[in-house]
Motif scaffolding. Structure first.
Motif, PDB file in Angstrom:
ATOM      1  N   MET A  23       0.865  -1.170   0.000  1.00 36.17           N
ATOM      2  CA  MET A  23       0.000   0.000   0.000  1.00 36.17           C
ATOM      3  C   MET A  23       0.905   1.224   0.000  1.00 36.17           C
ATOM      4  SD  MET A  23      -2.838   1.254   2.811  1.00 36.17           S
ATOM      5  CE  MET A  23      -3.599  -0.343   2.871  1.00 36.17           C
ATOM      6  N   ALA A  24       0.564   2.202  -0.835  1.00 33.67           N
ATOM      7  CA  ALA A  24       1.366   3.421  -0.924  1.00 33.67           C
ATOM      8  C   ALA A  24       0.433   4.621  -1.039  1.00 33.67           C
ATOM      9  CB  ALA A  24       2.279   3.351  -2.148  1.00 33.67           C
ATOM     10  N   TYR A  25       0.944   5.783  -0.689  1.00 37.01           N
ATOM     11  CA  TYR A  25       0.177   7.008  -0.914  1.00 37.01           C
ATOM     12  C   TYR A  25      -0.052   7.158  -2.414  1.00 37.01           C
ATOM     13  CZ  TYR A  25       1.268   8.500   3.865  1.00 37.01           C
ATOM     14  OH  TYR A  25       1.373   8.590   5.227  1.00 37.01           O
ATOM     15  N   CYS A  26      -1.202   7.695  -2.776  1.00 39.91           N
ATOM     16  CA  CYS A  26      -1.501   7.921  -4.190  1.00 39.91           C
ATOM     17  C   CYS A  26      -2.095   9.311  -4.353  1.00 39.91           C
ATOM     18  CB  CYS A  26      -2.458   6.853  -4.713  1.00 39.91           C
ATOM     19  SG  CYS A  26      -2.704   6.946  -6.490  1.00 39.91           S
ATOM     20  N   PRO A  27      -1.241  10.315  -4.609  1.00 36.40           N
ATOM     21  CA  PRO A  27      -1.758  11.660  -4.860  1.00 36.40           C
ATOM     22  C   PRO A  27      -2.680  11.660  -6.079  1.00 36.40           C
ATOM     23  CG  PRO A  27       0.608  11.717  -4.485  1.00 36.40           C
ATOM     24  CD  PRO A  27       0.221  10.274  -4.634  1.00 36.40           C
ATOM     25  N   ASP A  28      -3.630  12.575  -6.078  1.00 41.50           N
ATOM     26  CA  ASP A  28      -4.595  12.668  -7.165  1.00 41.50           C
ATOM     27  C   ASP A  28      -3.864  12.790  -8.498  1.00 41.50           C
ATOM     28  OD1 ASP A  28      -7.201  12.715  -8.117  1.00 41.50           O
ATOM     29  OD2 ASP A  28      -7.216  14.908  -8.198  1.00 41.50           O
ATOM     30  N   GLY A  29      -4.233  11.962  -9.456  1.00 40.77           N
ATOM     31  CA  GLY A  29      -3.631  11.985 -10.785  1.00 40.77           C
ATOM     32  C   GLY A  29      -2.482  11.013 -10.970  1.00 40.77           C
ATOM     33  N   GLU A  30      -2.021  10.360  -9.901  1.00 43.06           N
ATOM     34  CA  GLU A  30      -0.895   9.430 -10.035  1.00 43.06           C
ATOM     35  C   GLU A  30      -1.328   7.977 -10.176  1.00 43.06           C
ATOM     36  OE1 GLU A  30       2.407   9.874  -7.403  1.00 43.06           O
ATOM     37  OE2 GLU A  30       2.582  12.014  -7.813  1.00 43.06           O
ATOM     38  N   GLN A  31      -2.634   7.736 -10.208  1.00 45.56           N
ATOM     39  CA  GLN A  31      -3.111   6.375 -10.412  1.00 45.56           C
ATOM     40  C   GLN A  31      -2.885   5.961 -11.870  1.00 45.56           C
ATOM     41  OE1 GLN A  31      -4.973   8.998  -9.634  1.00 45.56           O
ATOM     42  NE2 GLN A  31      -6.766   9.100 -10.951  1.00 45.56           N
ATOM     43  N   GLU A  32      -2.839   4.653 -12.113  1.00 43.66           N
ATOM     44  CA  GLU A  32      -2.651   4.126 -13.463  1.00 43.66           C
ATOM     45  C   GLU A  32      -4.009   4.021 -14.160  1.00 43.66           C
ATOM     46  OE1 GLU A  32       0.370   3.350 -14.797  1.00 43.66           O
ATOM     47  OE2 GLU A  32       1.372   3.980 -12.953  1.00 43.66           O
ATOM     48  N   ASP A  33      -3.988   3.966 -15.490  1.00 47.57           N
ATOM     49  CA  ASP A  33      -5.228   3.911 -16.265  1.00 47.57           C
ATOM     50  C   ASP A  33      -6.092   2.700 -15.941  1.00 47.57           C
ATOM     51  OD1 ASP A  33      -4.591   6.276 -17.514  1.00 47.57           O
ATOM     52  OD2 ASP A  33      -3.744   5.311 -19.308  1.00 47.57           O
ATOM     53  N   ASP A  34      -5.455   1.549 -15.638  1.00 47.33           N
ATOM     54  CA  ASP A  34      -6.259   0.347 -15.380  1.00 47.33           C
ATOM     55  C   ASP A  34      -6.566   0.140 -13.886  1.00 47.33           C
ATOM     56  OD1 ASP A  34      -3.675  -0.370 -14.615  1.00 47.33           O
ATOM     57  OD2 ASP A  34      -3.827  -2.411 -15.417  1.00 47.33           O
ATOM     58  N   ASP A  35      -6.190   1.099 -13.036  1.00 46.71           N
ATOM     59  CA  ASP A  35      -6.522   0.998 -11.612  1.00 46.71           C
ATOM     60  C   ASP A  35      -8.037   1.083 -11.419  1.00 46.71           C
ATOM     61  OD1 ASP A  35      -3.835   0.895 -11.046  1.00 46.71           O
ATOM     62  OD2 ASP A  35      -3.744   2.823 -10.020  1.00 46.71           O
ATOM     63  N   LYS A  59      -3.995  -5.179 -12.541  1.00 49.67           N
ATOM     64  CA  LYS A  59      -3.542  -6.573 -12.642  1.00 49.67           C
ATOM     65  C   LYS A  59      -3.510  -7.278 -11.287  1.00 49.67           C
ATOM     66  CE  LYS A  59       1.475  -5.926 -12.464  1.00 49.67           C
ATOM     67  NZ  LYS A  59       2.740  -6.147 -13.146  1.00 49.67           N
ATOM     68  N   SER A  60      -3.656  -6.524 -10.190  1.00 49.70           N
ATOM     69  CA  SER A  60      -3.661  -7.134  -8.860  1.00 49.70           C
ATOM     70  C   SER A  60      -5.061  -7.487  -8.373  1.00 49.70           C
ATOM     71  CB  SER A  60      -3.011  -6.193  -7.839  1.00 49.70           C
ATOM     72  OG  SER A  60      -1.646  -6.003  -8.109  1.00 49.70           O
ATOM     73  N   VAL A  61      -6.090  -6.988  -9.063  1.00 48.77           N
ATOM     74  CA  VAL A  61      -7.461  -7.141  -8.571  1.00 48.77           C
ATOM     75  C   VAL A  61      -7.781  -8.593  -8.236  1.00 48.77           C
ATOM     76  CG1 VAL A  61      -9.896  -7.017  -9.263  1.00 48.77           C
ATOM     77  CG2 VAL A  61      -8.413  -5.045  -9.578  1.00 48.77           C
ATOM     78  N   ARG A  62      -7.525  -9.515  -9.153  1.00 49.56           N
ATOM     79  CA  ARG A  62      -7.924 -10.909  -8.901  1.00 49.56           C
ATOM     80  C   ARG A  62      -7.147 -11.553  -7.763  1.00 49.56           C
ATOM     81  NH1 ARG A  62      -5.868 -11.403 -14.268  1.00 49.56           N
ATOM     82  NH2 ARG A  62      -3.951 -12.592 -14.403  1.00 49.56           N
ATOM     83  N   TYR A  63      -5.977 -11.014  -7.441  1.00 49.47           N
ATOM     84  CA  TYR A  63      -5.184 -11.555  -6.344  1.00 49.47           C
ATOM     85  C   TYR A  63      -5.608 -10.970  -4.993  1.00 49.47           C
ATOM     86  CZ  TYR A  63      -2.228 -13.344 -10.048  1.00 49.47           C
ATOM     87  OH  TYR A  63      -1.761 -14.011 -11.158  1.00 49.47           O
ATOM     88  N   LEU A  64      -6.450  -9.940  -5.026  1.00 51.04           N
ATOM     89  CA  LEU A  64      -6.866  -9.273  -3.793  1.00 51.04           C
ATOM     90  C   LEU A  64      -8.307  -9.590  -3.395  1.00 51.04           C
ATOM     91  CD1 LEU A  64      -5.067  -5.882  -4.377  1.00 51.04           C
ATOM     92  CD2 LEU A  64      -4.536  -7.585  -2.625  1.00 51.04           C
ATOM     93  N   GLU A  65      -8.945 -10.500  -4.106  1.00 49.90           N
ATOM     94  CA  GLU A  65     -10.288 -10.925  -3.703  1.00 49.90           C
ATOM     95  C   GLU A  65     -10.202 -11.514  -2.297  1.00 49.90           C
ATOM     96  OE1 GLU A  65     -12.208 -13.572  -6.441  1.00 49.90           O
ATOM     97  OE2 GLU A  65     -11.656 -12.307  -8.138  1.00 49.90           O
ATOM     98  N   ASP A  66     -11.162 -11.178  -1.472  1.00 52.19           N
ATOM     99  CA  ASP A  66     -11.257 -11.668  -0.087  1.00 52.19           C
ATOM    100  C   ASP A  66     -10.149 -11.128   0.826  1.00 52.19           C
ATOM    101  OD1 ASP A  66     -13.486 -13.207  -0.879  1.00 52.19           O
ATOM    102  OD2 ASP A  66     -12.177 -14.868  -1.457  1.00 52.19           O
TER     103      ASP A  66
END
Length: 197
Positions: free
Chosen positions: A46-58, A73-80
């Motif tokens: 987990m990291a700080y994410c200033p507005d505008g620094e997110q990736e397009d597929d986030d 790409k991490s979504v399926r690994y973070l279920e549950d």
């Protein structure tokens, strides 16, 4: 999004709201991702994410008083997954449990890196374990060369070139035709645990 992927407990949400409120940036949130997903070495981050620094597929999730971006790409690994905060005499500790983060997920749309890691951990490392060895993917170059690092009994082993060429490289290249090569980046001058010296 109304549906949440990661359960962030009330105490963890309170902790994150407080932490984010002390930052000097409006609209700052957190970004959650998994390093080396689908492998035994997976780490939830987990990291700080200033507005505008997110990736397009986030993927954005809104919690009370803050938001979190989950790496696409991490979504399926973070279920549950569950993020919790437990107070203690030292202040407290944020914990992150993601039971699917280390489970190989070879879906039809799996990335080249995910497919390489799956073969390494499901097929190659069980064979190397008989000699106390292992291999991991360090990086994948732009021209699809897998850079590997050997460890355990393979590091400094006198037959590692045979293992690399006749075992690891052949297996990876046969199963993943997009790979253009395999290179070893291991420091083989360290020989104290080598299977063959």
């Amino acid at each position: 999004m109304t549906e949440t992927l990661i359960r962030i407990t009330d105490s963890a949400q309170e902790y994150l709201r407080d932490l984010l409120s002390r930052q000097d940036q409006d609209g700052i949130g957190v970004r959650i991702f998994v390093e080396r997903p689908g492998t035994p070495h997976a780490e939830c981050c987990m990291a700080y994410c200033p507005d505008g620094e997110q990736e397009d597929d986030d993927v954005r999730f809104d919690y009370e008083g803050f938001h979190a971006f989950i790496e696409g790409k991490s979504v399926r690994y973070l279920e549950d997954a569950v993020i919790d905060f437990k107070k203690d005499s030292m202040g407290g500790q944020l914990t992150f449990r993601a039971p699917k983060s280390r489970v190989p997920d070879i879906s039809p749309d799996a990335s080249l890196e995910e497919r390489i890691n799956y073969i390494l951990y499901a097929e190659i490392n069980p064979n190397l374990a008989a000699h106390g060895g292992n291999v991991q993917l360090l990086e994948l170059t732009d021209d699809n060369v897998a850079i590997l690092e050997f460890g355990g009994g393979c590091q400094g082993c006198s037959v590692v070139d045979v293992t690399l060429k006749d075992g690891v490289e052949r297996t990876l290249m046969e199963q993943i035709p997009e790979l253009t090569g395999v290179r070893d980046k291991t420091d083989h001058t360290v020989t104290e645990n080598a299977y063959y010296q």
